[in-house]
Scaffold this active site. Sequence first.
Site, PDB file in Angstrom:
ATOM      1  N   ASP B  43      47.407-127.876 -48.454  1.00 50.88           N
ATOM      2  CA  ASP B  43      47.360-128.944 -49.453  1.00 50.88           C
ATOM      3  C   ASP B  43      46.712-130.186 -48.849  1.00 50.88           C
ATOM      4  O   ASP B  43      47.100-130.602 -47.750  1.00 50.88           O
ATOM      5  CB  ASP B  43      48.784-129.339 -49.873  1.00 50.88           C
ATOM      6  CG  ASP B  43      49.356-128.433 -50.947  1.00 50.88           C
ATOM      7  OD1 ASP B  43      48.695-127.445 -51.308  1.00 50.88           O
ATOM      8  OD2 ASP B  43      50.475-128.727 -51.420  1.00 50.88           O
ATOM      9  N   LYS B 100      45.056-127.330 -58.644  1.00 54.61           N
ATOM     10  CA  LYS B 100      46.188-126.924 -59.483  1.00 54.61           C
ATOM     11  C   LYS B 100      46.011-127.353 -60.928  1.00 54.61           C
ATOM     12  O   LYS B 100      45.598-128.479 -61.209  1.00 54.61           O
ATOM     13  CB  LYS B 100      47.483-127.545 -58.949  1.00 54.61           C
ATOM     14  CG  LYS B 100      47.975-126.941 -57.641  1.00 54.61           C
ATOM     15  CD  LYS B 100      49.292-127.589 -57.243  1.00 54.61           C
ATOM     16  CE  LYS B 100      49.676-127.273 -55.804  1.00 54.61           C
ATOM     17  NZ  LYS B 100      50.104-125.893 -55.605  1.00 54.61           N
ATOM     18  N   GLY B 172      57.741-128.730 -51.470  1.00 59.30           N
ATOM     19  CA  GLY B 172      58.071-130.122 -51.175  1.00 59.30           C
ATOM     20  C   GLY B 172      59.401-130.328 -50.493  1.00 59.30           C
ATOM     21  O   GLY B 172      59.907-131.449 -50.447  1.00 59.30           O
ATOM     22  N   ARG B 184      61.402-111.662 -49.741  1.00 62.25           N
ATOM     23  CA  ARG B 184      62.262-110.483 -49.603  1.00 62.25           C
ATOM     24  C   ARG B 184      62.507-109.821 -50.955  1.00 62.25           C
ATOM     25  O   ARG B 184      62.538-108.593 -51.069  1.00 62.25           O
ATOM     26  CB  ARG B 184      63.612-110.872 -48.970  1.00 62.25           C
ATOM     27  CG  ARG B 184      63.561-111.070 -47.472  1.00 62.25           C
ATOM     28  CD  ARG B 184      64.971-111.122 -46.900  1.00 62.25           C
ATOM     29  NE  ARG B 184      64.995-111.447 -45.492  1.00 62.25           N
ATOM     30  CZ  ARG B 184      64.816-110.558 -44.506  1.00 62.25           C
ATOM     31  NH1 ARG B 184      64.577-109.293 -44.793  1.00 62.25           N
ATOM     32  NH2 ARG B 184      64.864-110.949 -43.255  1.00 62.25           N
ATOM     33  N   GLY B 233      57.801-124.586 -48.730  1.00 62.26           N
ATOM     34  CA  GLY B 233      58.790-124.929 -47.718  1.00 62.26           C
ATOM     35  C   GLY B 233      58.390-124.551 -46.301  1.00 62.26           C
ATOM     36  O   GLY B 233      59.166-124.740 -45.370  1.00 62.26           O
ATOM     37  N   GLY B 254      52.051-126.736 -47.938  1.00 65.14           N
ATOM     38  CA  GLY B 254      51.891-127.913 -48.787  1.00 65.14           C
ATOM     39  C   GLY B 254      52.154-129.165 -48.001  1.00 65.14           C
ATOM     40  O   GLY B 254      51.346-129.604 -47.185  1.00 65.14           O
ATOM     41  N   SER B 255      53.351-129.719 -48.200  1.00 65.29           N
ATOM     42  CA  SER B 255      53.699-130.995 -47.581  1.00 65.29           C
ATOM     43  C   SER B 255      53.888-130.868 -46.078  1.00 65.29           C
ATOM     44  O   SER B 255      53.844-131.864 -45.362  1.00 65.29           O
ATOM     45  CB  SER B 255      54.984-131.513 -48.226  1.00 65.29           C
ATOM     46  OG  SER B 255      54.984-131.237 -49.608  1.00 65.29           O
TER      47      SER B 255
END
Lengths: 212, 313
Positions: B43, B100, B172, B184, B233, B254-255
Site C-alpha cells: 500500500d 481500490k 489496518g 486456514r 494485518g 498495507g499499513s
Amino acid sequence: MSAAQPCVGVLALQGDVREHVASLRAAGVRTMTVRRESELAAVDGLVIPGGESTTMSRLLDTFELLEPLRKRLASGMPAYGSCAGMILLANEVLDGREDQHQLGALDITVRRNAFGRQVDSFEEDLAFTGIDDGPVHAVFIRAPWVESARQDVEVLAAVPDTAVAGPAAGRIVAVRQGTVLATAFHPELTGDGRVHRLFADIVRAAVSEDAA
Amino acid sequence: MRKVLAVTAAQTQSETPTTTPEKGTARVKRGMAEMLKGGVIMDVVTPEQAKIAEDAGAVAVMALERVPADIRAQGGVARMSDPDLIDGIVNAVSIPVMAKARIGHFVEAQVLQALGVDYIDESEVLTPADYTNHIDKFAFTVPFVCGATNLGEALRRITEGAAMIRSKGEAGTGDVSNATTHMRQIRGEIRKLSSLPEDELYVAAKELQAPYPLVEEVARNGKLPVVLFTAGGIASPADAAMMMQLGAEGVFVGSGIFKSGNPQQRAEAIVKATTFHDDPDMIAKVSRGLGEAMVGINVEEVPEPHRLAERGW
C-alpha cells in the site's frame, strides 16, 4: 536415451515458478527450484520465469546469485526466459529501471512493458520457427518485445504484421542464440508443452555434448 | 455461471485458432496474478512511497489515499482515490499499479480502468457502495482482486469475475490473527472439498452458495482456479513468511510498512522473507534491526461493527 534425464532448474525468487516446473516435468526432464548458489550449481539448464523483472533483478543481487548466474551463462549453460526472463537474459533493456541488472546472455535489446499496461495484455496465435504442428497460442502479459537483435540471434516468432496489431505489428517476440531461448509470452500458462520440449531438447543436446 | 464454465473449459481444452489479438480474457487477467506470485504488494499513498516500495522489491503497489490504519483512525466514508494521486503513482514507478474501488461501485471501477491501473481491488477497506451486489467484473478489461474470509465467499467472487483472491484478515490493525484464521479457513475448506466423494459435491455447492462446476473444479484440483494471496494485518517478515507457509501465494502489506519506524528496511525485509519463507535462518537474518513495527491494535479490541472483514458477503 540411456543416460538419466538432465535437471532443469527454475529460478524461484518470484513469479510463475509452478507453471514452469509443471511444463518441464511434462517435457520429461528432472526439475528443481533455484534460490541459492548451491542449487544453481546443481542444474544443467535454467528457466527464468515470468514475473516482475525489477524484483527478480534486485533479489538476484541481494541473494548473491547474479555473478554465479552470469558465470554459468557465460560458460554455456542453456537458459530459457519467458517475459521477465527474456528481459533479464537480454544485453540491454529500454524503459527499465536504471539499476536493473542484465545477464547479457542474448544479444538483443528489449523494451519492457512494450505493449502497454495490463488492459493491453492479450493472447494470439503465432507461427513459431522450429515448432511443428501449428501455431503457438501466445499469452502476452504486460509483455516486452525485442526492439532489435544482433546478427547471430535467430528470430523464432513475431507478432503478425496486421492492421489490428498497431505499433506491435511485426515485433519480435521469440528468439534463440545458441543454447539460450526467450519468449516475450508465456507458453507455461497454456498447457501447450512444445516450447518447453524445445528447451528440454536444447538442454539434453548440451549435456550430451559436454559428456562427449 | 455460464461464464465460469466457459473460463474453465478455455483452460483445459485446446484452442480454436485466434487470428486477432484478444484482450481482457480470463487467461490474461488470471495470468497477470500468476506473475505476482511469491511477491509482495505494498500500500502506498504518495509517489515517494511508491518509489520506496519499488526500490525495496515490491512486485506491485496499491495506490490509495489513506492506509487502512488511518481510515480506521479517522473514520468517515472511504472512497476511491483522487485520479491525480493515482496518475502520480502510475508515473512514478514501472511496476504494476493497483487501486481500490468500493464494493459494488462499478463506476469507480470504470474510472480506475480508464486511468489505466493494472488491477482493481474491490475492497472492504473502503466503505461499501452496495450492500447487496458486488461489481460484475466480467464487464471489465482490467482484472480484479477481491477479499474473502472463507471458500464460499472466494468462489462467489470468482463467479462474478474476480481473477485473484486475497484472504481479508483485518486491515489496518497490524494484528495477523485474522489473516491466519481466513487463510486456514479457505485452505481447510479446499482440503475438505477434495476429500469428498463426487456425489456429495452437490450439497457442498449448496452449502458454499457457489456454482457446482466451480466447486467441482476446486475439489478436483485441490486449489482455487485463481491465485490466492493474503492480506490484512501483516506487519513483520515473520508474519509474511507464516502466511506463505500456510499456503498464501503472495502477500499484500498495507499499513505495516509505512506505519513502521523504518519503512525502506522493513519493506525489503518482508520481500526477502516472502521469497525465503521456508528458511528460518534467512527470516532471522532479515528480521534484525528493523526498528519499531507498526504499533497496531488487537482485533479483539475493535468493536465488531468496525471490523472491515465483515464487509462483503
